[in-house]
Design a protein around this motif. Structure first.
Motif, PDB file in Angstrom:
ATOM      1  N   HIS A 110       0.813  -1.211   0.000  1.00 46.97           N
ATOM      2  CA  HIS A 110       0.000   0.000   0.000  1.00 46.97           C
ATOM      3  C   HIS A 110       0.851   1.268   0.000  1.00 46.97           C
ATOM      4  O   HIS A 110       0.441   2.293  -0.553  1.00 46.97           O
ATOM      5  CB  HIS A 110      -0.930   0.017   1.216  1.00 46.97           C
ATOM      6  CG  HIS A 110      -2.171  -0.806   1.051  1.00 46.97           C
ATOM      7  ND1 HIS A 110      -2.158  -2.177   1.136  1.00 46.97           N
ATOM      8  CD2 HIS A 110      -3.457  -0.446   0.798  1.00 46.97           C
ATOM      9  CE1 HIS A 110      -3.394  -2.630   0.947  1.00 46.97           C
ATOM     10  NE2 HIS A 110      -4.201  -1.606   0.742  1.00 46.97           N
ATOM     11  N   LEU A 133      -0.833  -0.240  -6.294  1.00 46.30           N
ATOM     12  CA  LEU A 133      -1.261  -1.597  -5.958  1.00 46.30           C
ATOM     13  C   LEU A 133      -2.571  -1.887  -6.694  1.00 46.30           C
ATOM     14  O   LEU A 133      -3.574  -1.205  -6.485  1.00 46.30           O
ATOM     15  CB  LEU A 133      -1.464  -1.733  -4.447  1.00 46.30           C
ATOM     16  CG  LEU A 133      -2.058  -3.070  -3.965  1.00 46.30           C
ATOM     17  CD1 LEU A 133      -1.182  -4.253  -4.373  1.00 46.30           C
ATOM     18  CD2 LEU A 133      -2.254  -3.045  -2.455  1.00 46.30           C
ATOM     19  N   SER A 141      -7.248   5.274  -2.090  1.00 50.15           N
ATOM     20  CA  SER A 141      -7.635   4.022  -2.728  1.00 50.15           C
ATOM     21  C   SER A 141      -8.942   4.266  -3.477  1.00 50.15           C
ATOM     22  O   SER A 141      -9.845   4.928  -2.954  1.00 50.15           O
ATOM     23  CB  SER A 141      -7.819   2.937  -1.666  1.00 50.15           C
ATOM     24  OG  SER A 141      -8.376   1.765  -2.200  1.00 50.15           O
ATOM     25  N   ARG A 196      -3.851   2.647  -4.393  1.00 50.89           N
ATOM     26  CA  ARG A 196      -4.459   1.335  -4.665  1.00 50.89           C
ATOM     27  C   ARG A 196      -5.700   1.494  -5.535  1.00 50.89           C
ATOM     28  O   ARG A 196      -6.467   2.430  -5.371  1.00 50.89           O
ATOM     29  CB  ARG A 196      -4.812   0.684  -3.324  1.00 50.89           C
ATOM     30  CG  ARG A 196      -5.875  -0.392  -3.337  1.00 50.89           C
ATOM     31  CD  ARG A 196      -6.092  -0.937  -1.943  1.00 50.89           C
ATOM     32  NE  ARG A 196      -7.310  -1.753  -1.872  1.00 50.89           N
ATOM     33  CZ  ARG A 196      -7.655  -2.523  -0.847  1.00 50.89           C
ATOM     34  NH1 ARG A 196      -6.863  -2.581   0.219  1.00 50.89           N
ATOM     35  NH2 ARG A 196      -8.760  -3.208  -0.859  1.00 50.89           N
TER      36      ARG A 196
END
Length: 258
Positions: free
Chosen positions: A14, A20, A202, A222
């Motif tokens: 992360h 990611l 994310s 992410r």
């Protein structure tokens, strides 16, 4: 690799400068197929997809015991890859739910705020991290805010401000990253990264969200795909069923992945 080592690896993934990319899974065979891909570095479950597998609607309708049994099967199929689970809003007791998820082999999770009052949402984040500490696992929390998906008709700037306020609060008490699902534009992503910091945001790869190369350029940590991967599989199944029932056969190139 023990749970603490898996958690440390998931945290590294992360916080590493590289984006990611997580392909969400929902059962043992989908986990095995994705885990077998050489580029897969971790697995993420999709709560919506697990619920659908058992015939339940999304939103903590599936019994927690049933969901965690499936998560445990996914962990086994993942082998040494770390697994992060979608735990919805914590099923009424986030600390206990995370404790049980760790018992199933999970080392990270999404837990959504469902736009609860901010102070309450921060306590949930603290409870999640406390559960990891109690189990000796440096748990990786991808703290989800529903500012966009539950934003309704509020002006975009208000929704964005809410996501930033909540995200900063969750990071402030120890969340690894902030998950902001929704139909984000390039400008939305830029503003969120500027407010939360590079390597902290994310997102979910909905159609229309910037592609992976652009997300990496912008400093996103992410990207995952939630229930979209199961929809891809079910679309292929429906198309195959339609062709078979119309007198056709199995599509050429079908691989024996089960």
């Amino acid at each position: 690799m023990d749970l603490a080592q898996k958690a440390a690896e998931l945290r590294r993934l992360h916080t590493d400068p590289e984006l990611l990319v997580l392909v969400n899974v929902w059962d043992a065979v989908s986990a095995a197929v994705v885990a077998a891909e050489p580029s897969t570095r971790a697995l993420a479950t999709a709560g919506h997809s697990i619920a659908s597998t058992f015939g339940y609607a999304d939103g903590e309708q599936v019994p927690l015991d049933l969901a965690l049994r499936m998560v445990e099967r996914i962990v086994v199929a993942a082998g040494d890859l770390p697994v992060t689970a979608d735990l919805d809003g914590g099923f009424g007791d986030a600390r206990e739910t995370v404790r049980r998820a760790i018992g199933a082999g999970v080392v990270g999770a999404n837990v959504e705020d469902q736009l609860r009052p901010l102070a309450e949402s921060v306590r949930v984040v603290e409870d999640v991290l406390a559960a990891g500490d109690a189990e000796g696992v440096p748990f990786v929390l991808n703290a989800r805010t529903d500012a966009f998906v539950r934003g309704g008709d509020r002006p975009r700037e208000q929704v964005l401000a809410d996501a930033v306020e909540r995200g900063r609060a969750y990071l402030g008490v120890g969340a690894t990253s902030v998950f902001v699902p929704g139909p984000l534009t390039d400008d939305d992503v830029q503003q969120l990264v500027a407010a939360l910091g590079r390597g902290r945001l994310s997102v979910i790869g909905f159609p229309g969200v910037p592609d992976q190369a652009r997300l990496a350029e912008l400093g996103v940590a992410r990207v995952s795909y939630g229930p979209l991967t199961q929809r891809v599989a079910l679309t292929a199944l429906q198309d195959a069923a339609r062709a078979i029932l119309a007198g056709g056969g199995i599509p050429e190139g079908t691989r024996a992945l089960n």
